[in-house]
Design an enzyme around this catalytic site. Structure first.
Site, short mmCIF file in Angstrom:
data_model
loop_
_atom_site.label_atom_id
_atom_site.label_comp_id
_atom_site.label_asym_id
_atom_site.label_seq_id
_atom_site.Cartn_x
_atom_site.Cartn_y
_atom_site.Cartn_z
N ALA A 70 9.01 2.31 18.08
CA ALA A 70 8.66 3.67 18.47
C ALA A 70 8.21 4.42 17.22
CB ALA A 70 9.89 4.34 19.08
N GLY A 109 10.95 -0.92 19.54
CA GLY A 109 10.13 -0.74 20.73
C GLY A 109 8.99 -1.74 20.81
C1 3H9 Z 1 12.56 2.31 18.23
O1 3H9 Z 1 11.69 1.51 18.34
C2 3H9 Z 1 13.29 2.93 19.38
C3 3H9 Z 1 13.05 2.21 20.71
O2 3H9 Z 1 13.99 1.18 20.89
C4 3H9 Z 1 13.29 3.14 21.86
C5 3H9 Z 1 12.23 4.00 22.30
C6 3H9 Z 1 12.55 4.75 23.54
N1 3H9 Z 1 7.43 5.09 13.02
O3 3H9 Z 1 7.92 0.59 5.41
P1 3H9 Z 1 6.53 0.77 4.95
C7 3H9 Z 1 5.54 4.30 8.31
S1 3H9 Z 1 13.02 2.90 16.71
C8 3H9 Z 1 6.73 5.92 12.23
O4 3H9 Z 1 6.31 1.37 3.63
P2 3H9 Z 1 6.13 -2.09 4.88
C9 3H9 Z 1 6.35 4.52 7.05
O5 3H9 Z 1 7.02 5.75 7.08
C10 3H9 Z 1 11.92 2.09 15.57
N2 3H9 Z 1 6.31 5.58 10.99
O6 3H9 Z 1 5.67 -0.58 5.07
C11 3H9 Z 1 5.28 4.45 5.99
O7 3H9 Z 1 4.63 5.70 5.96
P3 3H9 Z 1 4.06 6.27 4.57
C12 3H9 Z 1 12.31 0.69 15.32
C13 3H9 Z 1 6.61 4.36 10.55
O8 3H9 Z 1 4.93 -2.91 5.02
C14 3H9 Z 1 4.30 3.42 6.54
O9 3H9 Z 1 4.57 3.36 7.94
N3 3H9 Z 1 11.46 0.14 14.28
C15 3H9 Z 1 7.33 3.45 11.33
O10 3H9 Z 1 6.97 -2.21 3.67
C16 3H9 Z 1 4.46 2.05 5.96
O11 3H9 Z 1 5.82 1.66 6.07
C17 3H9 Z 1 11.79 0.21 12.99
O12 3H9 Z 1 12.83 0.71 12.62
C18 3H9 Z 1 7.73 3.85 12.61
N4 3H9 Z 1 8.42 3.03 13.43
O13 3H9 Z 1 7.10 -2.37 6.10
C19 3H9 Z 1 10.81 -0.39 12.03
N5 3H9 Z 1 7.48 2.31 10.62
O14 3H9 Z 1 3.06 5.28 4.09
C20 3H9 Z 1 10.60 0.54 10.87
C21 3H9 Z 1 6.86 2.50 9.45
O15 3H9 Z 1 3.50 7.61 4.95
N6 3H9 Z 1 9.60 0.07 9.95
N7 3H9 Z 1 6.34 3.73 9.40
O16 3H9 Z 1 5.25 6.38 3.66
C22 3H9 Z 1 9.79 -0.93 9.08
O17 3H9 Z 1 10.81 -1.58 9.04
C23 3H9 Z 1 8.70 -1.18 8.08
O18 3H9 Z 1 7.89 -0.03 8.02
C24 3H9 Z 1 7.78 -2.39 8.41
C25 3H9 Z 1 6.60 -2.40 7.40
C26 3H9 Z 1 8.59 -3.67 8.28
C27 3H9 Z 1 7.19 -2.27 9.78
#
Ligand code: 3H9
Length: 682
Positions: A70, A109
């Site tokens: 999400a 999500g």
């Molecule tokens: C969910 O899914 C709830 C559902 O179950 C229910 C719904 C009803 N949203 O980490 P990075 C941004 S909860 C918005 O540096 P990497 C991040 O802030 C979600 N923004 O890259 C950054 O922005 P900026 C469950 C997001 O390559 C940029 O993307 N999912 C999100 O080192 C790059 O991120 C998670 O918890 C997001 N979901 O790692 C996954 N994700 O450049 C969270 C990232 O402006 N994300 N951003 O600073 C991660 O673990 C890592 O970002 C990922 C990439 C592994 C994907």
């Protein structure tokens, strides 16, 4: 190849490859399920639903990853766009099979969307996980009900409560993906979809299949009980793990739709709570910390291909391990052969212990050790790209070392000090190249702790600063930039806490009370446990001791902390502690000598006096520009000092929990000068 691709909106496109529709999400950076993505998916699946020519759908993402979850930045804001649940119901309940084509990380999500697809294929490097627990949440789009129906309740429990990711190979073995595709992912997924159509395979709906749950409520009850017991310590203080467990229990005990209701109710509870707000704050704060104000993010970095470390003690050795572990050769310098040998032996022992625990092989231990060059000659650091001084805290010695380094290090080498308190500008001034000097303050144990304070001197060059931060990232640290002040961000605030803790034990609280209050708050240990662990005699010497502080007197009485089993606490062989009567007497005598009237001090006062002055110090640090932003301070405290992540860090806590006004009023009652920044906010 897809033909006639049309844009459904700015982030979702719909193409065709014969009878296979291809829905592509292209929403950088991580294809999060924003309102636009949900709207685009709703539009694409509506168009597919009304096109009888489509026999199957491939859902794929452009860019570096499949949907990473999400859109966290939308949480807590007014809802917009199509409902995710409606989009998923539409995909899952449609008339044609949908195949998710996964690369990068299918997280939260994102994985939940994939689980509503009838089939899933991935490339060999894809990873899968439900990391919501790290945001103080649970998978709120059916993940807690669908995942156990594929990988079984036991595995699902582990995954949702840890947020751990599963690799493609395990995903294939567990049925999370149906095939791993070599070569072009979209082409492979289209071929897979064609096969599904040709073979007339059923629309596999995960929700309808209970056969892999691994048991029913009664037979799995002991599994849940054992899991709760085994993890009680790790989950202590956190709301989200238990809510996740309840949902997996519901998946086992209830029909799918009823399980979904439990998931919904638990999700809403968590989402509305302060813990999740705090943990989401930390998620963005971590990423924000990497950004350096006034510095071009594309500033050219200096190469760091070899590292020199001065000092093979606990800190130097720990720092060296960080580099050796990621393949960067290290030359480590000591002044005496036995100290050098001891340092090298400790590094080897640490690696061997990890290998024995199965973290890596003995060959890997040898490979890491082979990258280490021990030496007694500072001159051997002439070719190092980065030199980190990690000798004890003495300005004269540090200046002397940097003066010598100036004549030894090659031009352009970064000269870093691991000082935890001292003035980096003064150290830099002992060289002819202060622009190359920076602070790199690691936390003990340096091979484990994630925090790295990068201290920006008045003359530190932008590319030196940027390289120090990037180097931290490369060795798995979270770098936070600090200005030059005594103790930088973390230790300066710790000093404010310690001062109060020391006063409290003279005024009437016992060290064990102070420690208990802070551990109940969520710290892994309190200030006196920490002092015992670090060693009470750090910076103390029998020759120069004046017996003017409680610490002096404890040391004079032979109490050195955990190292000799006697400190504020006595320790048995298993390191169980009981308050030391000797320490208690020393404290009481000291208080009497100083004419302090001891009184009952309650827990609330202990907490306020330990934490409020710390927040006040944080506000001063911000006002002076020593930290770039309040959230950086939070990152320092969470990653360097064990501040509980579910409380968001001291500045978040002050703002959203304790209240700045209340803290300011309380500080005034304590007779402390309140930082104007604390009153006006950050
Ligand atoms: C969910 O899914 C709830 C559902 O179950 C229910 C719904 C009803 N949203 O980490 P990075 C941004 S909860 C918005 O540096 P990497 C991040 O802030 C979600 N923004 O890259 C950054 O922005 P900026 C469950 C997001 O390559 C940029 O993307 N999912 C999100 O080192 C790059 O991120 C998670 O918890 C997001 N979901 O790692 C996954 N994700 O450049 C969270 C990232 O402006 N994300 N951003 O600073 C991660 O673990 C890592 O970002 C990922 C990439 C592994 C994907």
């Amino acid at each position: 190849m897809p033909t006639d691709t049309i844009a459904i909106n700015n982030v979702v496109a719909l193409g065709r490859d014969g009878e296979i529709a291809i829905v592509t999400i292209d929403s950088p950076p991580v294809n999060a399920l924003s309102a636009d993505v949900r709207d685009g998916l709703a539009g694409a699946f509506a168009a597919i639903g009304s096109n009888a020519g489509v026999k199957a759908v491939v859902l794929v993402c452009a860019g570096r990853t499949f949907i990473a979850g999400a859109d966290i930045s939308e949480f807590g804001k007014a809802p917009r766009g199509a409902s995710l649940h409606a989009v998923m119901d539409n995909m899952e309940g449609g008339r044609v099979p949908v195949v998710a084509a996964i690369h990068g990380t299918a997280l939260g999500g994102g994985l939940e969307v994939a689980l509503t697809c009838h089939y899933r294929v991935s490339d060999a490097k894809a990873k899968f996980g439900l990391p919501e627990v790290k945001l103080g949440l649970l998978p709120g789009a059916g993940g807690t009900q669908r995942l156990p129906r594929i990988v079984g309740a036991k595995k699902a429990l582990e995954m949702v409560t840890s947020g751990a990711q599963m690799g493609a190979k395990d995903a294939l073995a567990s049925g999370l993906v149906d095939a791993i595709v070599d070569g072009d992912l979209t082409a492979g997924a289209v071929a897979f979809a064609r096969q599904v159509v040709a073979e007339g395979r059923p629309l596999k709906r995960v929700r309808d299949d209970n056969s892999r749950l691994g048991g029913d409520a009664a037979s799995l009850a002991p599994v849940f009980a054992a899991f709760r017991a085994a993890n009680a310590r790790a989950f202590k203080g956190f709301d989200a793990p238990e809510a996740n467990i309840k949902c997996i229990e519901a998946a086992v005990a209830l029909p799918f739709e009823d399980g979904m209701k439990v998931e919904r109710a638990e999700f809403i509870k968590l989402m509305g709570g302060l813990q999740s707000t705090a943990q989401r704050h930390v998620f963005f704060a971590e990423r924000q910390a990497a950004k350096i104000d006034g510095l071009d993010p594309k500033a050219e970095l200096l190469p760091v291909k070899s590292v020199g470390i001065i000092g093979a003690g606990t800190m130097g050795g720990g720092i060296a391990m960080n580099f050796l572990s990621v393949g960067i050769p290290v030359t480590i310098v000591e002044t005496k052969q036995d100290a050098l040998d001891r340092g090298v032996a400790t590094i080897r022992r640490n690696y061997e212990n990890s290998a024995k625990k199965g973290r890596f092989s003995m060959e890997e231990v040898e490979a890491r050790m082979a990258r280490l060059t021990p030496t007694l000659a500072l001159e051997d650091l002439g070719q190092a790209d980065l030199i980190i001084e990690a000798v004890f805290e003495n300005m004269d010695i540090k200046k002397q070392i940097f003066g010598r380094l100036d004549t030894i290090a090659k031009p352009g080498a970064i000269l870093a000090s691991n000082t935890s308190y001292l003035n980096v500008d003064e150290i830099a001034a002992s060289t002819s190249r202060p622009e190359s000097v920076v602070g790199m303050h690691f936390f003990s144990p340096a091979n484990v702790m994630r925090l790295l304070e990068v201290v920006r001197g008045a003359k530190t060059a932008p590319n030196v600063l940027a390289t120090a931060m990037a180097t931290g990232k490369a060795i798995g640290k979270i770098g936070v930039v600090s200005g030059v002040c005594h103790g930088f961000i973390g230790n300066r605030m710790l000093g404010a806490r310690q001062e109060q803790a020391n006063k409290l034990i003279l005024e009437g609280a016992r060290p064990a009370d102070v420690d208990r209050v802070l551990t109940e708050f969520g710290f892994p240990m309190g200030p006196f446990q920490m002092a015992d662990l670090a060693g009470l005699d750090i910076g103390w010497s029998a020759d120069t001791s004046k017996g003017v502080t409680v610490r002096d007197r404890l040391c004079e009485a032979g109490l050195r902390g955990q190292k000799n089993s006697h400190g504020f606490y006595d320790y048995d062989e298993a390191r169980n502690r009981t308050p030391s009567p000797v320490a208690e007497k020393i404290i009481l005598d000291y208080a009497a000598e100083k004419g302090i009237n001891r009184r009952e001090i309650d827990d609330a006062e202990i907490l306020e006096r330990c934490l409020y002055p710390m927040v006040n110090e944080g506000a001063k640090i911000l006002a002076e520009g020593m930290a770039q932003r309040a959230s950086d301070i939070d990152i320092v405290w969470i990653n360097g000092y064990g501040w509980p992540v579910y409380r968001g860090g001291p500045m978040f806590w002050a703002e959203h929990d304790a209240g700045r006004a209340r803290i300011a009023a309380s500080l005034e009652r304590m007779g402390m000068a309140v930082s104007p920044k604390l009153v006006e906010g950050w």
